[in-house]
Enzyme design. Structure first.
Site, PDB file in Angstrom:
ATOM      1  N   GLY A 175     -26.334  12.568  44.859  1.00  0.00           N
ATOM      2  CA  GLY A 175     -26.778  13.472  44.583  1.00  0.00           C
ATOM      3  C   GLY A 175     -28.576  13.037  45.671  1.00  0.00           C
TER       4      GLY A 175
ATOM      5  N   HIS B 191     -20.170  37.294  79.369  1.00  0.00           N
ATOM      6  CA  HIS B 191     -21.699  37.839  78.930  1.00  0.00           C
ATOM      7  C   HIS B 191     -22.677  36.350  78.556  1.00  0.00           C
ATOM      8  CE1 HIS B 191     -21.405  41.638  78.542  1.00  0.00           C
ATOM      9  NE2 HIS B 191     -20.124  41.127  77.470  1.00  0.00           N
TER      10      HIS B 191
ATOM     11  N   LYS C 231     -16.626  13.137  53.956  1.00  0.00           N
ATOM     12  CA  LYS C 231     -15.804  13.743  53.454  1.00  0.00           C
ATOM     13  C   LYS C 231     -15.951  14.465  52.113  1.00  0.00           C
ATOM     14  CE  LYS C 231     -11.646  14.813  53.636  1.00  0.00           C
ATOM     15  NZ  LYS C 231     -10.581  16.014  54.493  1.00  0.00           N
TER      16      LYS C 231
END
Length: 609
Positions: free
Chosen positions: A100, A505, A604
């Site tokens: 984290g 475009h 992952k």
């Protein structure tokens, strides 16, 4: 992304830690390390940059055996990939690992430096180690010190901690990053992913947001964010019996491509009647509640976002409900207008994707009618926190580039579209047609997989290519986007996808003999429009590669440039046409010589922002 493994036992747990790290290699990482407690109660720490194999070599030179320990694979966020930044980090006779991001690490670091702590890394994790150590100096109580430190952390974390003063105890906590406790016979474990521990157990307790726990040989104690003791049920991991070996396949990705017929069968098992869908799998009152939905928001990331884009065509086209699809990392940071009676659908392979989880938690305060999670992991945070859930039953997916998770998400979304249509007593003939088409999918995908020899030869033409365009129309435009994503993920070829009508475009300026243009051309109502777009490419000397319905007359096309797929019902065509694009990306990556299962810089399960 980063991986955590921990264990306490009456035997040497280093082999358990190393095997756990090996099983987490698919997540992406740049360094690895272990900290174990031997019988003399002095923590031994060994770290290495690179693969887990490098850590094993380091442990051969510096053995570290013990009955208690933690291990980690790191994916760099704060601080470059280097041994001094690798986990575990230590402070005052404790060691800690962390997944984290701690958002207030800079302020905490400054305060701890003032207290005399010396930092040896650039990581936010070392801040946590010193913070716990500082509180322990003040209290003399490790549990109290751990709790006090947790209360000061802002951000996302999964933590595991050992201390020499408590040589028979393993502490852990989670907030915004997954962590599970594994139950053994006279021993206990923890990990950021159950897959890491399937060699020793298939029974897990999934920690909730804010939980922290203490593991010993006798069991575990769990407390919630308020410090109150709680019970988290022990659940059997449903995929434990599935092999994590590659078997006869060269790579996990190829194995997972070929597992798709079975994965789709498993996802549909128990969900279909003879000519209708069984909405009771969502709950006893699901059909009535589905009938109340007037708007849908779909939020996801990466491949799952592409699945949501396909679903928008189905939902709006068949059911007539307005459907908005957004990237989770953008959705969570803007003011969202939520119309009355809106269903929020979140999609994630792992169920731990940080941005998608944040979107789900935002929805709890945003006035949604209900939330639904489409996910592959039954015990994940996303599944536990949503009102409804649709499990995809793809089984473990080890390759970083998602394959069977994507197609099973599409199947779940088509099932949901059919359930919405059925709940409105609308076009029941279309409901029956959708059910029949879903039943045919596994066999049709098996037929598409037979194209591998032709795709293998086609891939050789990409050996010296550096750019590719993918084209599609209608619901096949998101499939083209997914094809481009797969190619860039694992072959490192720059690839872009365009709605074919947008070619003139701007992108047409890129087309020449060095730019392969891959198109998806099913036999549908947009085919003639697509033909004119492809002629624009041919007229400019572009190298055109087309995956087309076998019934289409390919005027002017070389047989070497066109691969034929079975003619199928329009509604399942996007699922079928995904298969050859996955296969093309895989074989181009082989030609390029890249690491197919673990592409550079990717992870992952993305559990940080």
């Amino acid at each position: 992304m980063c991986g955590i493994v921990g264990a306490i036992a009456q035997r040497n747990i280093t082999p358990i830690l190393l095997e756990g790290l090996r099983r987490l290699e698919y997540r992406g990482y740049d360094s690895a390390g272990v900290a174990v407690m031997p019988s003399d109660h002095h923590i031994l720490r060994v770290r290495a940059t690179g693969k887990v194999a490098e850590l094993e070599s380091a442990l051969t030179d510096n053995p570290a055996n013990g009955h208690l320990g933690i291990a980690h694979t790191r994916w760099a966020t704060h601080g470059k990939p280097a041994e001094h930044n690798a986990h575990p980090h230590v402070s005052d006779r404790l060691a800690i690992v962390h997944n984290g991001i701690i958002e207030n690490h800079s302020a905490l670091r400054s305060r701890l430096v003032e207290q005399g702590f010396v930092f040896s890394s650039e990581t936010d994790t070392e801040v946590i180690a010193h913070l716990v150590a500082w509180h322990y100096r003040l209290t003399g109580d490790l549990l109290a010190a751990f709790r006090a430190a947790l209360n000061e952390l802002h951000g996302a974390y999964a933590l595991a901690l050992v201390h020499e003063d408590e040589p028979d105890t393993l502490y852990c906590a989670r907030m915004g990053s997954p962590l599970v406790i594994g139950e053994g016979s006279g021993e206990n474990y923890l990990a950021s992913d159950p897959l890491a521990l399937l060699q020793v157990t298939d029974r897990f307790r999934y920690l909730e947001e804010g939980d922290h726990a203490r593991l010993t040989l006798d069991g575990c104690e769990i407390w919630d964010a308020r410090g109150e003791a709680v019970q988290r049920p022990a659940l059997r991991y449903e995929h434990a019996a599935l092999s994590l070996d590659k078997g006869e396949y060269r790579h996990y990705m190829l194995k997972e491509i070929f597992e798709q017929p079975g994965a789709i069968n498993d996802t549909l098992a128990g969900t279909l009647g003879t000519d209708h869908v069984l909405t009771a799998i969502l709950g006893p009152d699901a059909e009535a509640r589905l009938g109340n939905i007037e708007h849908i928001h779909i939020v996801a990331c990466g491949t799952s976002y592409h699945a949501g884009l396909v679903a928008r065509y189905w939902i709006e086209g068949q059911v007539g409900i307005p459907c908005q699809v957004e990237v989770a990392s953008e959705y969570r940071y803007r003011t969202v207008a939520v119309p009355a009676n809106t269903l929020l659908i979140t999609i994630s392979q792992s169920g731990e994707t940080a941005d998608t989880l944040a979107a789900l938690r935002f929805a709890a305060k945003g006035g949604y009618l209900a939330t639904l999670a489409i996910c592959n992991v039954a015990g994940s945070s996303l599944v536990r926190e949503a009102d409804w859930r649709l499990l995809t039953h793809a089984g473990p997916e080890i390759g970083v580039a998602s394959t069977k998770a994507f197609t099973t998400q599409l199947v779940a979304l088509l099932w949901l579209t059919t359930a919405l249509l059925q709940s409105r007593s609308g076009n029941q003939a279309q409901v029956a047609a959708n059910v029949a088409a879903l039943r045919q999918l596994p066999e049709l995908i098996s037929r598409a997989l037979e194209l591998e020899p032709q795709i293998t030869r086609l891939a050789e033409r990409f050996a010296n290519k550096h750019h590719t365009l993918f084209l599609g129309r209608g619901p096949h435009y998101p499939i083209a986007m997914e094809g481009a994503l797969k190619l860039k993920e694992i072959s490192y070829i720059h690839a872009e996808a365009y709605a074919a009508g947008e070619l003139k475009h701007g992108p047409l300026a890129l087309v020449d003999e060095n730019m392969p243009v891959v198109s998806v051309a099913p036999s549908d109502s947009l085919l003639e429009k697509l033909r004119s777009n492809l002629e624009e490419v041919r007229a400019r000397g572009g190298e055109l590669i087309t995956f087309a319905c076998e019934s289409i007359d390919q005027e002017g096309a070389s047989p070497q440039d066109t691969l034929s797929l079975p003619e199928v019902a329009d509604v399942i065509s996007p699922v079928l046409y995904t298969i050859p694009l996955q296969m093309l990306s895989y074989h181009v990556a082989l030609v390029k010589g890249t690491d197919v299962d673990k592409p550079r810089n990717l992870a992952k399960s993305v559990t940080v922002e």
